[in-house]
Scaffold this motif. Structure first.
Motif, PDB file in Angstrom:
ATOM      1  N   LEU A 180      95.411  12.886  41.765  1.00 53.29           N
ATOM      2  CA  LEU A 180      95.943  11.743  42.436  1.00 53.29           C
ATOM      3  C   LEU A 180      94.877  10.526  42.582  1.00 53.29           C
ATOM      4  O   LEU A 180      95.154   9.275  42.189  1.00 53.29           O
ATOM      5  CB  LEU A 180      96.608  11.902  43.647  1.00 53.29           C
ATOM      6  N   VAL A 240      91.997  10.009  41.168  1.00 48.86           N
ATOM      7  CA  VAL A 240      91.418   9.679  40.004  1.00 48.86           C
ATOM      8  C   VAL A 240      92.444   8.561  39.243  1.00 48.86           C
ATOM      9  O   VAL A 240      92.160   7.603  38.782  1.00 48.86           O
ATOM     10  CB  VAL A 240      90.868  10.764  38.957  1.00 48.86           C
ATOM     11  N   GLY A 241      93.532   9.205  39.086  1.00 48.76           N
ATOM     12  CA  GLY A 241      94.891   8.535  38.519  1.00 48.76           C
ATOM     13  C   GLY A 241      94.915   7.041  39.158  1.00 48.76           C
ATOM     14  O   GLY A 241      95.221   6.009  38.431  1.00 48.76           O
ATOM     15  N   ALA A 242      95.019   7.129  40.383  1.00 49.58           N
ATOM     16  CA  ALA A 242      95.287   5.848  41.333  1.00 49.58           C
ATOM     17  C   ALA A 242      94.120   4.955  41.239  1.00 49.58           C
ATOM     18  O   ALA A 242      94.419   3.512  40.840  1.00 49.58           O
ATOM     19  CB  ALA A 242      95.497   6.276  42.633  1.00 49.58           C
ATOM     20  N   LEU A 252      91.952   4.701  38.567  1.00 48.12           N
ATOM     21  CA  LEU A 252      91.762   4.305  37.336  1.00 48.12           C
ATOM     22  C   LEU A 252      92.956   3.323  36.924  1.00 48.12           C
ATOM     23  O   LEU A 252      92.875   2.243  36.582  1.00 48.12           O
ATOM     24  CB  LEU A 252      91.938   5.204  36.214  1.00 48.12           C
ATOM     25  N   PHE A 253      94.131   3.491  37.555  1.00 51.52           N
ATOM     26  CA  PHE A 253      95.191   2.556  37.627  1.00 51.52           C
ATOM     27  C   PHE A 253      94.761   1.237  38.306  1.00 51.52           C
ATOM     28  O   PHE A 253      95.097   0.269  37.627  1.00 51.52           O
ATOM     29  CB  PHE A 253      96.475   3.186  38.268  1.00 51.52           C
ATOM     30  N   VAL A 287     100.285   1.634  44.518  1.00 48.28           N
ATOM     31  CA  VAL A 287      99.482   2.476  44.060  1.00 48.28           C
ATOM     32  C   VAL A 287      97.884   2.463  44.944  1.00 48.28           C
ATOM     33  O   VAL A 287      97.191   3.491  45.182  1.00 48.28           O
ATOM     34  CB  VAL A 287      98.889   2.351  42.532  1.00 48.28           C
ATOM     35  N   VAL A 335      98.202   4.943  47.638  1.00 49.05           N
ATOM     36  CA  VAL A 335      97.973   6.063  47.215  1.00 49.05           C
ATOM     37  C   VAL A 335      96.407   6.468  46.947  1.00 49.05           C
ATOM     38  O   VAL A 335      95.952   7.601  47.552  1.00 49.05           O
ATOM     39  CB  VAL A 335      98.754   6.618  45.804  1.00 49.05           C
TER      40      VAL A 335
END
Lengths: 384, 146
Positions: free
Chosen positions: A114, A116-118, A120-121, A147, A150
């Motif tokens: 979560l 890493v995804g957030a 990078l987003f 985000v 998050v």
């Protein structure tokens, strides 16, 4: 040789080390915290209703906080990439067999995914957005904001889970080689060298990509999406043509309507110019991290509001000739409406306001987001 | 302390998720997931393997100080180049707005790259990037500080 899933031991470099990760992570956390807080501030400043109004001073408050937002977000790119590279072998750690450990591992890995995804987003969409390119179907502003929560939450969980490891890693000497890692190959640079390169890379990215947000660094910002200048010395973020207001804004019959309850006054540009004129130096600053100081001239808003018998203490709504997209409407909190520096501007840097800067008249107030400095004014309405 | 951080963090994640669901349509929320997930996949399965392969090549064939210079250039130039992809693509450009995407980015990158290669070589020749423990102050376990 049959292909197989890699194991952490396949990446033996001594740079894949928790001590490096913890030190980079510390500064990455600082950058994320700065970007998060300055981002929240910007969203609050743009809210149509502020339960606690932000202060009107310093006049450059928004300019500085949003420069910090873009600078810290850009500096986070090298920090994030190095951090993820140092911990990459852990991606291939085999899960434990015992049930309780499995559950904990899944939770921990889930929170990291979560995070890493957030993260990078946030950096990707932020960097794309400053070029005014929107290759997605979501609302940038809302998605970037959601985000961010998050990312901030996942970061707190991650720090909580790793706290003992982080403390231990930060306390340990960077140069020390434990006996069990003596057979790991040395890299061309050592751990201290990688950290120094990382700090330098963060500074380089911030200056080269976002330096235009700071006076004096514009010439070094060779990869910045923005540059200083523009018509009348101030950048334009949306042209009159893009806003679809050219015909109405150049109509000689244009009037600005002032409304307070049942009191309504309509003033043309010549009538506004016949009222007492003020000149103020105020920055205009965008959340996308560009800003410029202009010398604005026009009528003090408060002088206008008194014409419709406003008594202060009320928020004021500004409607643009613009019918769609951001910037067509804003609400100015009461303290800004009665501030002596807040103008209905008619001129900029010694010349009449150009069409792209909001001709015939626009709002300019201290310490406010650029998008709320409504251009091409059609109606000003005292709320309550 | 740790439990409090987990509680606050989980609440923030929940709030962010609720914001996504309540302010975006389902399709838009899905697009957010695609972008976030796509970024993770691109990073983990493409970018890092490429960087690891470059690192392996440097270790295998590079000799100091060229190898050190190569690592310095990779760390200094790689991230800033990735961050500049949107300005290289330049799809937001508008001739009516000269201050948006109004630079020669190829030239700018070239100048930056030359500067970074020079700086990387200078750093590699010094002991700044690979001085080992020789004569350095250390932290934590260093008995001199205890």
């Amino acid at each position: 040789m049959r292909p197989r899933v890699p194991r952490p031991g396949d990446l033996p470099s001594r740079l894949h080390d928790v001590r490096v990760a913890a030190r980079v992570g510390r500064w990455l956390g600082v950058c994320f915290a700065l970007a998060f807080v300055t981002g929240l501030l910007s969203h609050y400043a743009q809210a149509a209703h502020q339960p606690i109004p932000l202060p009107t001073r310093p006049v450059w408050g928004y300019q500085v906080t949003q420069a910090l937002h873009v600078l810290s977000g850009t500096a986070a790119v090298p920090l994030l990439l190095v951090k993820l590279w140092t911990v990459y072998p852990r991606l291939f750690q085999r899960p434990p067999r015992e049930l309780r450990a499995v559950v904990l591992t899944v939770l921990e890995r889930g929170s990291i995914a979560l995070l890493v995804g957030a993260a990078l987003f946030e950096v990707t969409t932020g960097l794309v957005n400053v070029t005014q390119w929107y290759p997605w179907q979501f609302s940038f502003r809302r998605a970037h904001y959601a985000v961010a929560w998050v990312a901030a939450g996942a970061l707190l969980v991650h720090v909580a889970v790793k706290l003992p490891v982080i403390r231990d890693a930060l306390a340990r000497d960077l140069d020390e080689t434990a006996p069990q890692e003596a057979d790991r190959p040395a890299a061309p640079v050592d751990r201290r060298g990688l950290l120094r390169l990382t700090w330098l890379a963060a500074g380089t990215a911030a200056v080269a990509s976002a330096g235009g947000t700071l006076p004096g660094l514009d010439r070094l910002a060779v990869l910045s999406a923005r540059r200083a200048g523009g018509p009348q010395g101030v950048p334009v973020n949306r042209t009159a043509r893009a806003a679809g207001v050219v015909a109405e804004a150049t109509d000689p019959g244009w009037v600005c309507e002032l409304r307070h309850r049942d009191r309504v006054i309509r003033l043309g540009r010549d009538e506004l110019l016949s009222l007492p004129q003020r000149t103020v130096d105020l920055p205009i600053a965008c959340v996308e991290g560009w800003s410029a100081v202009g010398t604005w001239s026009g009528v003090r808003l408060w002088d206008l509001l008194r014409l419709v018998e406003a008594t202060g203490g009320a928020d004021v709504a500004f409607h643009s000739l613009q019918r769609r997209r951001g910037g067509r409407f804003s609400v100015l909190p009461a303290p800004f409406a009665s501030d002596p520096l807040t103008l209905v501007a008619l001129g900029l840097n010694g010349a009449p306001l150009s069409l792209d800067h909001g001709f015939p008249a626009r709002l300019i107030a201290p310490n406010r987001p650029g998008v709320t400095q409504t251009k091409w004014l059609a109606r000003i309405e005292v709320l309550g | 302390m740790r439990a409090a951080l987990v509680v606050v963090g989980t609440a923030a994640i929940g709030y962010g998720g609720w914001l996504l669901l309540s302010t975006q349509s389902l399709a838009q929320g899905g697009a957010v997931l695609v972008w976030a997930g796509g970024a993770v996949v691109a990073h983990d399965l493409l970018l890092v393997p490429v960087v690891l392969a470059l690192g392996w090549l440097v270790r295998r064939y590079g000799r100091d100080p060229v190898a050190r210079t190569a690592v310095a250039v990779l760390v200094l130039l790689g991230p800033v180049t990735l961050a500049a992809i949107p300005v290289f693509v330049g799809l937001g450009a508008d001739p009516a707005m000269p201050t948006l995407l109004g630079r020669d980015y190829g030239l700018g990158w070239g100048v930056l790259a030359i500067g970074i290669v020079g700086a990387g070589a200078a750093l590699a020749a010094s002991r700044i990037l690979s001085g080992g423990a020789r004569g350095r102050s250390t932290r934590g376990t260093d008995p001199r500080r205890r």
